[in-house]
Design an enzyme around this catalytic site. Structure first.
Site, PDB file in Angstrom:
ATOM      1  N   ARG A  76       0.855  -1.185   0.000  1.00 49.32           N
ATOM      2  CA  ARG A  76       0.000   0.000   0.000  1.00 49.32           C
ATOM      3  C   ARG A  76       0.897   1.243   0.000  1.00 49.32           C
ATOM      4  NH1 ARG A  76      -5.320  -1.109   0.592  1.00 49.32           N
ATOM      5  NH2 ARG A  76      -5.951  -2.945   1.765  1.00 49.32           N
ATOM      6  N   GLY A 115      -7.288   3.604  -4.706  1.00 49.29           N
ATOM      7  CA  GLY A 115      -6.024   4.325  -4.503  1.00 49.29           C
ATOM      8  C   GLY A 115      -5.105   4.140  -5.703  1.00 49.29           C
ATOM      9  N   ILE A 137     -12.025  -6.661  -3.497  1.00 46.13           N
ATOM     10  CA  ILE A 137     -13.168  -7.411  -2.963  1.00 46.13           C
ATOM     11  C   ILE A 137     -14.295  -6.456  -2.568  1.00 46.13           C
ATOM     12  CG2 ILE A 137     -11.728  -9.302  -2.120  1.00 46.13           C
ATOM     13  CD1 ILE A 137     -12.296  -8.227   0.760  1.00 46.13           C
ATOM     14  N   ASP A 138     -13.971  -5.149  -2.485  1.00 37.73           N
ATOM     15  CA  ASP A 138     -14.989  -4.186  -2.040  1.00 37.73           C
ATOM     16  C   ASP A 138     -15.969  -3.795  -3.152  1.00 37.73           C
ATOM     17  OD1 ASP A 138     -13.675  -4.259   0.334  1.00 37.73           O
ATOM     18  OD2 ASP A 138     -12.764  -2.271   0.185  1.00 37.73           O
ATOM     19  N   ARG A 173     -27.865 -18.344  19.574  1.00 36.31           N
ATOM     20  CA  ARG A 173     -27.069 -17.135  19.806  1.00 36.31           C
ATOM     21  C   ARG A 173     -27.310 -16.096  18.710  1.00 36.31           C
ATOM     22  NH1 ARG A 173     -21.543 -20.345  21.294  1.00 36.31           N
ATOM     23  NH2 ARG A 173     -21.726 -20.158  23.552  1.00 36.31           N
ATOM     24  N   GLU A 233     -17.539  -3.760   7.759  1.00 33.28           N
ATOM     25  CA  GLU A 233     -16.465  -3.181   8.588  1.00 33.28           C
ATOM     26  C   GLU A 233     -16.677  -1.669   8.817  1.00 33.28           C
ATOM     27  OE1 GLU A 233     -12.977  -3.717   6.267  1.00 33.28           O
ATOM     28  OE2 GLU A 233     -11.649  -2.805   7.750  1.00 33.28           O
ATOM     29  N   ARG A 277     -22.074 -13.263  19.936  1.00 30.32           N
ATOM     30  CA  ARG A 277     -20.664 -13.496  19.605  1.00 30.32           C
ATOM     31  C   ARG A 277     -20.297 -12.684  18.375  1.00 30.32           C
ATOM     32  NH1 ARG A 277     -20.999 -15.743  23.797  1.00 30.32           N
ATOM     33  NH2 ARG A 277     -20.227 -17.803  24.427  1.00 30.32           N
TER      34      ARG A 277
HETATM   35  O1  F6P Z   1      -9.542  -2.413   0.256  1.00 23.57           O
HETATM   36  C1  F6P Z   1      -9.967  -3.707   0.462  1.00 23.57           C
HETATM   37  C2  F6P Z   1     -10.007  -4.069   1.896  1.00 23.57           C
HETATM   38  O2  F6P Z   1     -10.346  -5.400   1.833  1.00 23.57           O
HETATM   39  C3  F6P Z   1     -10.965  -3.297   2.792  1.00 23.57           C
HETATM   40  O3  F6P Z   1     -12.270  -3.737   2.755  1.00 23.57           O
HETATM   41  C4  F6P Z   1     -10.319  -3.494   4.134  1.00 23.57           C
HETATM   42  O4  F6P Z   1     -10.691  -2.508   5.053  1.00 23.57           O
HETATM   43  C5  F6P Z   1      -8.875  -3.418   3.809  1.00 23.57           C
HETATM   44  O5  F6P Z   1      -8.756  -3.967   2.524  1.00 23.57           O
HETATM   45  C6  F6P Z   1      -7.945  -4.074   4.788  1.00 23.57           C
HETATM   46  O6  F6P Z   1      -6.684  -4.023   4.255  1.00 23.57           O
HETATM   47  P1  F6P Z   1      -5.297  -4.407   4.911  1.00 23.57           P
HETATM   48  O7  F6P Z   1      -4.789  -5.524   4.074  1.00 23.57           O
HETATM   49  O8  F6P Z   1      -4.444  -3.218   4.747  1.00 23.57           O
HETATM   50  O9  F6P Z   1      -5.546  -4.826   6.322  1.00 23.57           O
END
Ligand code: F6P
Length: 359
Positions: A76, A115, A137-138, A173, A233, A277
């Site tokens: 990154r 990015g 994946i997002d 649960r 998340e 949980r």
């Molecule tokens: O950008 C994709 C992603 O899967 C996000 O959904 C998640 O918050 C992030 O990557 C987590 O990335 P890292 O590998 O930096 O923990």
């Protein structure tokens, strides 16, 4: 005509990166034969900045269709930092331009998410010949219906929810499952629908914990002693949604419960008395072999990108519109998000099924 192309994968990895690299390379060799040279740039923009790369040969692209991760490595390098000269005194943009020249590239293929696309656009505006390929994946890249990696993650998330159902129902649960997606809820929405979640909570629809508790209680009254909740998340409640991200993070840190998932589980246990949980599939959603859908999509994208290389069409990124593979200008894509519309068909489908979105 001799052609030399560079390939890099940047940002979080996902299944389908290697399938895409393979698609590009094999189609480029078909189209350009011996005239083609491919350079693999190591660890994303890091390799371009620091001049870390290696020459690749056709055999490097064999046997990687099913391989998870990326054979090139990734990292990154936040876009915000790209134009900032840090303590190391490195001018990243100047270095990337210089290394592109040093490698004698005719064009650069960048496989990545939002990015990555911003930096790809920056490099394109700086005069480099850049072609993007949308991975994540997002599924949050503007202008494409789907990114590669997304459907595999949906499949993995669905398997998680399937398995959680049996243990949730045995123990009666409430299981709060956190699905990756720090800004958008596509993955949680698709996973939640496919995995039969009872409640789906995404960032685009801020939740009200009382409404979530009521949904759990409604199920209890119907004799369903368990609930499965899929939470993105990046989920936030209605009050948090009024705040800037920094302020939200600061307030959460004060309470010591930093994730939405943990907060929801704690507050639900307090409000309903149900045993709750938290389940965190985390990076498992990004690991392993791509699904058949993603292998097909990655291959289609790769072949399309090879044609762009042949036609010397640069400054674009590959996209899927309906059933058609096409491309968009990098300048149109960079900096734009693709949130789930609150009136998305799948949300309506969920509501018609009695799924609560926590609002
Ligand atoms: O950008 C994709 C992603 O899967 C996000 O959904 C998640 O918050 C992030 O990557 C987590 O990335 P890292 O590998 O930096 O923990």
């Amino acid at each position: 005509m001799k052609r030399r192309i560079g390939i890099l994968t940047s940002g979080g990895d996902c299944p389908g990166l290697n399938a895409t690299i393979r698609g590009v390379a094999k189609a480029c060799y078909q189209l350009m034969g011996d005239e083609l040279e491919i350079v693999g740039i190591v660890d994303g923009y890091h390799g371009l900045i620091h001049g870390e790369y290696h020459e690749m040969k056709p055999s490097d692209f064999s046997g990687i269709l099913t391989l998870g991760g990326t054979i090139l490595g990734t990292s990154r390098t936040p876009y915000k930092q790209m134009q900032v000269v840090g303590e190391d005194n490195i001018d990243k943009v100047a270095n990337m331009k210089a290394n592109y020249k040093k490698m004698k590239l005719d064009c650069l293929l960048t496989l990545g998410g939002n990015g990555t696309h911003k930096t790809a656009n920056l490099l394109s505006q700086e005069g480099l010949n850049v072609i993007g390929l949308p991975k994540t994946i997002d599924n949050d890249i503007w202008g494409t219906d789907f990114t590669f990696g997304f459907h595999t993650a949906v499949d993995i998330g669905t398997e998680v929810l399937d398995r959680i159902h049996t243990t949730a129902s045995s123990h009666k649960r409430v299981m709060v499952v956190e699905i990756m997606g720090n800004k958008v809820g596509w993955l949680t929405l698709y996973t939640g629908i496919a995995g039969g979640a009872d409640i789906i909570i995404i960032p685009e629809i801020p939740y009200d914990i009382e409404a979530v508790a009521k949904a759990v209680e409604r199920r209890s009254k119907k004799g369903k002693g368990f609930s499965v909740i899929a939470v993105a998340e990046g989920a936030m409640d209605k009050e948090e949604a009024k705040l800037k991200k920094k302020e939200r993070t600061r307030l959460r840190a004060q309470t010591g419960v930093t994730t939405a998932t943990a907060r929801i589980a704690k507050e639900l246990a307090d409000l309903t008395g149900h045993d709750t949980r938290v389940v965190l599939p985390g990076h498992i959603l990004r690991g392993g072999s791509p699904s058949a859908y993603d292998r097909v999509l990655a291959t289609q994208f790769g072949v399309y990108a090879a044609k762009l290389v042949e036609q010397q069409r640069y400054g674009v990124t590959v996209a899927l519109a309906g059933n058609t593979v096409t491309c968009n200008l990098l300048s149109d894509v960079a900096g734009k998000a693709k949130p789930v519309p609150t009136d998305a068909t799948l949300i309506k489908v969920g509501r018609n099924m009695g799924i609560s979105f926590g609002d």
